[in-house]
Design an enzyme around this catalytic site. Structure first.
Site, PDB file in Angstrom:
ATOM      1  N   CYS A   1       0.456  -1.397  -0.297  1.00 31.16           N
ATOM      2  CA  CYS A   1      -0.318   0.108  -0.075  1.00 31.16           C
ATOM      3  C   CYS A   1       0.347   1.305   0.718  1.00 31.16           C
ATOM      4  O   CYS A   1       0.418   2.402  -0.547  1.00 31.16           O
ATOM      5  CB  CYS A   1      -1.187  -0.070   1.518  1.00 31.16           C
ATOM      6  SG  CYS A   1      -1.787  -1.003   1.530  1.00 31.16           S
TER       7      CYS A   1
ATOM      8  N   TYR B   1     -15.423  14.335  21.599  1.00 30.59           N
ATOM      9  CA  TYR B   1     -15.892  15.782  21.619  1.00 30.59           C
ATOM     10  C   TYR B   1     -15.116  17.095  21.997  1.00 30.59           C
ATOM     11  O   TYR B   1     -15.017  16.965  23.071  1.00 30.59           O
ATOM     12  CB  TYR B   1     -17.323  16.567  21.191  1.00 30.59           C
ATOM     13  CG  TYR B   1     -17.240  17.809  21.401  1.00 30.59           C
ATOM     14  CD1 TYR B   1     -16.685  18.599  20.174  1.00 30.59           C
ATOM     15  CD2 TYR B   1     -17.486  18.611  22.445  1.00 30.59           C
ATOM     16  CE1 TYR B   1     -16.800  19.569  20.006  1.00 30.59           C
ATOM     17  CE2 TYR B   1     -17.947  20.090  22.345  1.00 30.59           C
ATOM     18  CZ  TYR B   1     -17.396  20.483  20.767  1.00 30.59           C
ATOM     19  OH  TYR B   1     -17.807  22.005  20.945  1.00 30.59           O
TER      20      TYR B   1
ATOM     21  N   LYS C   1     -22.754  17.632  18.322  1.00 33.90           N
ATOM     22  CA  LYS C   1     -22.954  16.637  17.025  1.00 33.90           C
ATOM     23  C   LYS C   1     -22.419  16.348  16.491  1.00 33.90           C
ATOM     24  O   LYS C   1     -21.977  17.013  15.380  1.00 33.90           O
ATOM     25  CB  LYS C   1     -24.728  17.952  16.913  1.00 33.90           C
ATOM     26  CG  LYS C   1     -25.314  17.352  17.684  1.00 33.90           C
ATOM     27  CD  LYS C   1     -26.774  17.841  16.918  1.00 33.90           C
ATOM     28  CE  LYS C   1     -27.324  18.691  17.738  1.00 33.90           C
ATOM     29  NZ  LYS C   1     -28.153  19.663  17.316  1.00 33.90           N
TER      30      LYS C   1
HETATM   31  C1  LIG Z   1       0.052  -0.320  -5.273  1.00 33.40           C
HETATM   32  C2  LIG Z   1      -1.038  -0.973  -4.133  1.00 33.40           C
HETATM   33  C3  LIG Z   1      -1.196  -0.232  -2.943  1.00 33.40           C
HETATM   34  C4  LIG Z   1      -2.423  -0.606  -2.366  1.00 33.40           C
HETATM   35  N1  LIG Z   1      -2.914   0.075  -1.455  1.00 33.40           N
HETATM   36  C5  LIG Z   1      -4.257  -0.389  -0.531  1.00 33.40           C
HETATM   37  C6  LIG Z   1      -4.715   0.367   0.326  1.00 33.40           C
HETATM   38  O1  LIG Z   1      -4.084   0.964   0.637  1.00 33.40           O
HETATM   39  N2  LIG Z   1      -5.605   0.055   1.397  1.00 33.40           N
HETATM   40  C7  LIG Z   1      -6.123  -1.884   1.148  1.00 33.40           C
HETATM   41  O2  LIG Z   1      -6.784  -2.770   1.915  1.00 33.40           O
HETATM   42  N3  LIG Z   1      -5.588  -2.595   0.285  1.00 33.40           N
HETATM   43  C8  LIG Z   1      -3.978  -1.981  -0.721  1.00 33.40           C
HETATM   44  N4  LIG Z   1      -3.769  -2.830  -1.486  1.00 33.40           N
HETATM   45  C9  LIG Z   1      -3.823  -4.464  -2.051  1.00 33.40           C
HETATM   46  C10 LIG Z   1      -3.151  -5.602  -0.827  1.00 33.40           C
HETATM   47  O3  LIG Z   1      -1.850  -4.743  -0.947  1.00 33.40           O
HETATM   48  C11 LIG Z   1      -4.015  -6.392  -0.937  1.00 33.40           C
HETATM   49  O4  LIG Z   1      -5.299  -6.812  -1.080  1.00 33.40           O
HETATM   50  C12 LIG Z   1      -2.826  -7.284   0.073  1.00 33.40           C
HETATM   51  O5  LIG Z   1      -1.882  -7.449  -0.482  1.00 33.40           O
HETATM   52  C13 LIG Z   1      -3.681  -8.862  -0.112  1.00 33.40           C
HETATM   53  O6  LIG Z   1      -3.013  -9.798   0.421  1.00 33.40           O
HETATM   54  P1  LIG Z   1      -2.743 -11.528   0.030  1.00 33.40           P
HETATM   55  O7  LIG Z   1      -1.618 -11.492   0.523  1.00 33.40           O
HETATM   56  O8  LIG Z   1      -3.716 -12.073  -0.463  1.00 33.40           O
HETATM   57  O9  LIG Z   1      -1.721 -10.811  -0.984  1.00 33.40           O
HETATM   58  P2  LIG Z   1      -0.306  -9.558  -1.649  1.00 33.40           P
HETATM   59  O10 LIG Z   1       0.020  -9.366  -0.776  1.00 33.40           O
HETATM   60  O11 LIG Z   1      -0.492 -10.035  -2.676  1.00 33.40           O
HETATM   61  O12 LIG Z   1       0.880 -11.368  -2.002  1.00 33.40           O
HETATM   62  C14 LIG Z   1       0.719 -12.486  -2.472  1.00 33.40           C
HETATM   63  C15 LIG Z   1       2.373 -12.556  -2.405  1.00 33.40           C
HETATM   64  O13 LIG Z   1       2.331 -13.978  -3.087  1.00 33.40           O
HETATM   65  C16 LIG Z   1       3.336 -14.769  -4.141  1.00 33.40           C
HETATM   66  N5  LIG Z   1       3.193 -15.881  -4.791  1.00 33.40           N
HETATM   67  C17 LIG Z   1       1.890 -15.566  -5.063  1.00 33.40           C
HETATM   68  N6  LIG Z   1       2.195 -17.112  -6.463  1.00 33.40           N
HETATM   69  C18 LIG Z   1       3.839 -17.836  -5.622  1.00 33.40           C
HETATM   70  C19 LIG Z   1       3.488 -19.056  -5.661  1.00 33.40           C
HETATM   71  N7  LIG Z   1       2.290 -20.295  -6.822  1.00 33.40           N
HETATM   72  N8  LIG Z   1       4.673 -19.272  -5.416  1.00 33.40           N
HETATM   73  C20 LIG Z   1       5.162 -18.006  -4.260  1.00 33.40           C
HETATM   74  N9  LIG Z   1       4.862 -17.244  -4.453  1.00 33.40           N
HETATM   75  C21 LIG Z   1       3.545 -16.728  -5.018  1.00 33.40           C
HETATM   76  C22 LIG Z   1       3.177 -12.972  -5.063  1.00 33.40           C
HETATM   77  O14 LIG Z   1       4.386 -13.236  -5.427  1.00 33.40           O
HETATM   78  C23 LIG Z   1       3.157 -12.507  -3.429  1.00 33.40           C
HETATM   79  O15 LIG Z   1       4.096 -11.315  -3.118  1.00 33.40           O
HETATM   80  C24 LIG Z   1      -2.885  -2.153  -2.211  1.00 33.40           C
HETATM   81  C25 LIG Z   1      -2.324  -2.719  -3.400  1.00 33.40           C
HETATM   82  C26 LIG Z   1      -1.030  -2.599  -4.657  1.00 33.40           C
HETATM   83  C27 LIG Z   1      -0.655  -3.258  -5.307  1.00 33.40           C
END
Ligand SMILES: Cc1cc2nc3c(=O)[nH]c(=O)nc-3n(C[C@H](O)[C@H](O)[C@H](O)COP(=O)(O)OP(=O)(O)OC[C@H]3O[C@@H](n4cnc5c(N)ncnc54)[C@H](O)[C@@H]3O)c2cc1C
Length: 822
Positions: A44, A427, A435
């Site tokens: 993020c 507040y 309010k």
């Molecule tokens: C630029 C950006 C800004 C964001 N800002 C916000 C925000 O402000 N607020 C918010 O709520 N959310 C935000 N998000 C979304 C948030 O980051 C994601 O919702 C969150 O990271 C999801 O977590 P996750 O574990 O599902 O996936 P991820 O955090 O994406 O982690 C998944 C990981 O799994 C790895 N992976 C995938 N497949 C494999 C495999 N086969 N073998 C090994 N490793 C693998 C990937 O490389 C990745 O690093 C943002 C996302 C981005 C990209």
């Protein structure tokens, strides 16, 4: 018995699961595979590192491999991609991306948190576009930052108006890159409804971000140097950011035969277990239940991933834990704005045919008298019977996410709108009001549900108007300069009780004010007096915002001081005479104060006014335009969080050189104030006016008091009037043909004689004189103040008559070499 747990994905969901599981089970073997080089990084925060707000790259890495291994005894394997799952033998095949070697690893429990990939459709030319980037990982971030650092791009095209697209737009802007944002939908920020997104659209325009809505990318040409849109438009681009959404990275799950939905998201139960009893999945890769409507959905956000990580770990460790669904609470910074939402929006409720009620309010972020208060726009959706909260959205400069957080908590706590007034929130003047906006939303929602007030929405206004609905504008006359609904009758709230008799009791009355509060008070008054009344929810402000009213005025005058270090320097401070602090005042407060101050000023003097109401930017541009004053400059001071406008009293084109010394300028205009309602004087004034116009002068005739009778039409429509106005009607001439003479009235003979003589000598009649003058471009302005005093309505005038304040006359005299008072 100790178990071996393998986790795929080492960032939000994966790392949370691993850490919680270790805290619960010291004896488990935990292996975490991450195909990238980094674990637990701050996705993020990535856009802010590119923009420079986060200066230190190492701050993006929340947890290193070593620290995770040391503290939690987790076998962290980076650059290790899990390529295959063998459910039967409970093994995964892993590729070491550094050596290329593959190996199998057995598990008791497998956890999938692979996240979601940026969508990259096969758009023609995408493969050759070397300047095109998506943003998900640290390497993506490094690549974008390097490109900006080394190539110094001047113009970027950001495709996609979701939060990543908008954050990138802001951060590229911070790097002095001009941004065009292309969005296929009719609005940015999908969690918001259209009228709320309109505030963001407006703000983007203020920041010089070019926003192209309802258009998509057809192709990339010239190796990404040109972006071709479906509309046929071509945009030159030094760089492109593609941020059109994400898709679950679930190939290994699909290949293994785990249940996935149509979009590839892994299907899980409430304990986050997949269709295989030994495999859990979480985060962006899974389908979740919408907390409000119970439907399956996908909401890729960090909170769900983190929360689910803990739940997965609990379940693995034998602690029963269920995930109740996702509410979708989200917040984003869009330049100076904060945009937040929770629950379902109106679009979705409509699509699902859910019965709902809606309200908009525009409260202050904190007590208006304490410096730095900003109005915000808060929208609440709730069920019409029980008042169950379905969703909320807010946009503003301060205190926005706090209110949405409270409402999100209220939803999870099963509170209804009737509970909101009773929330005892913190507040003190610097933080809130006694309010709080959430309390206010609750009060209004309860009023609606209890039948104390009925509302109509901004999108219903035009239809009601087209069907001849009666709109009563209860704002003050000076606020009309901010715009009004066509055909609305203006009865200021303070006069309404006394003038209610002018309104019909057998017809629905639609009342509106600027933000909805005075409209509500007016409705309560009228309803108790036996009228049928509805309030326009959110007031004229909400309607005007969506309709883009005043949208273009003054845009170019507004600049921001901090974002890219560029501060435009004011050109004319020499005459700065009055400083006015209108911060904390809510609309129309700042405009009222400007009105009062400028009334005391002399022509050419300059007023510097600061205000914290975001609507002030539009309002002041419109007000200056309508009242004949000049908006010299406006800017948002990011540090002080306020708008600062410079207004020159009287008309002068923005950007034109400073006022000329007296006598130096060539005076091309002529102004006539027509005060008298006598026929001979009316004739004389129009003859002079047409004469001056024929000599190429810009002529303004300002009709005031009895002079207004001259420009009344013969076939006037019936308009609602109070008793005094009706008396004026009876006593005064109804049109130009009925005007008396100043001398020799002779029981009506005088005017007849004059008309006869004029005809005989081929002098046009007064009616023709008026028509000709208007056709020649003579500006005929009726004095709004006299109209109010005499109860005369615009509809009573002949076509072509404009209504203006004294400021319009004074502005016209600026350029006038001839000034007559008749
Ligand atoms: C630029 C950006 C800004 C964001 N800002 C916000 C925000 O402000 N607020 C918010 O709520 N959310 C935000 N998000 C979304 C948030 O980051 C994601 O919702 C969150 O990271 C999801 O977590 P996750 O574990 O599902 O996936 P991820 O955090 O994406 O982690 C998944 C990981 O799994 C790895 N992976 C995938 N497949 C494999 C495999 N086969 N073998 C090994 N490793 C693998 C990937 O490389 C990745 O690093 C943002 C996302 C981005 C990209």
């Amino acid at each position: 018995m100790a178990k071996k747990v393998l986790i795929v994905g080492g960032v939000a969901g994966g790392a949370s699961t691993a850490a919680r599981l270790r805290r619960l089970k010291e004896d488990y073997e935990i292996v975490m595979f991450e195909k990238g080089e980094y674990i637990s990084f701050a996705n993020c925060g990535l856009p802010y590192y590119i923009g420079g707000t986060i200066a230190d790259r190492s701050k993006l890495i929340v947890q290193t491999v070593e620290a995770m291994a040391d503290r939690f005894d987790i076998d962290v394997r980076v650059s290790s991609e899990v390529e295959k799952i063998d459910k039967t033998n409970k093994t995964v095949t892993v590729r070491d991306l550094k050596s290329g070697r593959t190996y199998d690893e057995g598990y008791d429990i497998l956890v999938l948190s692979p996240g979601a990939n940026p969508i990259k459709p096969p758009i023609p030319g995408i493969g050759e576009a070397a300047n095109l980037f998506t943003l998900r990982s640290i390497p993506d971030t490094d690549a974008i930052k390097k490109f900006v650092d080394e190539n110094n791009p001047k113009h970027a095209v950001v495709v996609g108006g979701g939060f990543i697209g908008l954050e990138m737009a802001e951060n590229l802007h911070r790097r002095a890159v001009r941004v065009t944002l292309v969005e296929a939908a009719d609005q940015v920020m999908a969690p918001l409804d259209y009228e709320m997104a309109a505030i963001v659209h407006d703000h983007l325009a203020d920041k010089d971000v070019e926003l192209i809505l309802r258009d998509g990318v057809k192709a990339f040409a010239d190796n990404g140097r040109t972006v071709l849109l479906n509309s046929g438009r071509e945009i030159a681009a030094d760089m492109i950011i593609l941020a059109i959404g994400v898709q679950p990275e679930t190939k290994i799950a699909k290949d293994a035969g785990l249940a996935v939905n149509a979009r590839g998201a892994i299907v899980v139960d409430s304990r986050m277990k997949t269709s295989d009893p030994h495999i859990y999945a979480l985060g962006d890769a899974v389908e979740v239940t919408d907390y409000i409507n119970g439907q399956p959905t996908m909401i890729p956000l960090a909170w769900p991933a983190n929360r689910q990580g803990r739940i997965v770990a609990d379940n693995i460790a034998g602690r029963e834990a269920a995930y109740p669904g996702t509410l979708g609470s989200s917040v984003a910074k869009v330049f100076d704005l904060t945009v937040a939402a929770t629950g379902n929006n109106e679009k979705l409720l409509k699509r699902l045919a859910v019965d709902y009620q809606v309200l908009h309010i525009h409260p202050g972020s904190h007590a208006s008298y304490y410096p730095g208060a900003f109005p915000m726009t808060l929208k609440l959706l709730f069920t019409p019977q029980e008042g169950r909260i379905l969703g909320a959205q807010a946009v503003g400069f301060d205190g926005v996410e706090k209110r949405i957080d409270v409402l999100a908590t209220a939803i999870k706590g099963n509170l209804t709108v009737f509970d909101l007034p009773d929330l005892e929130l913190c507040y003190a003047p610097p933080y809130s009001s006694a309010k709080d906006p959430v309390n206010m939303a609750g009060y209004l929602a309860a009023n609606i549900l209890e039948g104390l007030v009925d509302t109509v929405q901004w999108h219903e206004v035009d239809g009601i108007s087209a069907r001849g609905g009666l709109f009563v504008d209860v704002r003050e006359p000076f606020e009309m300069a901010l715009g009004k609904l066509d055909n609305a009758v203006n009865i200021p709230l303070g006069q309404l009780r006394r003038r209610a008799g002018e309104l019909p009791k057998d017809k629905e009355i639609y009342v509106y004010c600027q933000v909805g509060l005075r409209g509500y008070i007016a409705c309560r008054m009228l309803m108790q007096l036996g009228y049928k009344c509805k309030n326009v929810d959110g007031g004229y402000k909400t309607y005007a915002l969506v309709k883009g009213i005043n949208g273009d005025q003054g845009e170019k005058l507004w600049h921001t001081t901090q974002d890219n270090g560029v501060t435009e320097v004011m050109t004319d401070t020499a005459k700065l005479t009055v400083k006015l602090d209108a911060c904390g005042l809510q609309c129309p407060g700042p405009i009222r104060r400007v009105f009062e101050e400028t009334a005391k000023m002399r022509e050419g003097e300059i007023l510097e006014v600061s205000a914290s109401d975001p609507g002030f930017k539009k309002d002041i541009a419109s007000w200056c335009d309508k009242t004949g004053n000049t908006l010299l400059k406006g800017e948002f001071d990011n540090q002080a969080k306020k708008f600062v406008a410079l207004i020159r009293k009287g008309r002068e084109e923005a950007g034109a050189p400073a006022a000329q010394p007296a006598g130096a300028a060539k005076k091309e205009g002529a102004t006539l104030v027509v005060f008298s309602g006598d026929l001979d004087k009316a004739i004389a004034s129009f003859i002079i006016a047409t004469g001056a116009a024929s000599m190429g002068k810009q002529v303004t005739m300002f009709f005031t008091f009895w002079g207004l009778n001259i420009i009344k039409r013969k076939d006037k429509p019936l308009v609602v009037k109070d008793t005094i106005a009706k008396m004026f009607d009876v006593m005064l001439p109804g049109h130009a043909g009925a005007l008396p003479l100043s001398q020799m009235q002779m029981a009506g003979m005088g005017p007849l004689m004059i008309k006869y003589i004029m005809k005989k000598n081929n002098v046009d009649s007064i009616d023709t004189l008026i028509k000709n003058a208007i056709a020649m471009g003579v500006k005929v302005v009726a004095c709004s103040m006299s109209m109010d005093l005499m109860g005369i309505k615009k509809e009573e005038f002949i076509d072509g008559v404009e209504v203006g304040g004294v400021a319009s006359y004074l502005a016209a005299t600026d350029d006038a070499g001839l000034n007559l008072f008749i």
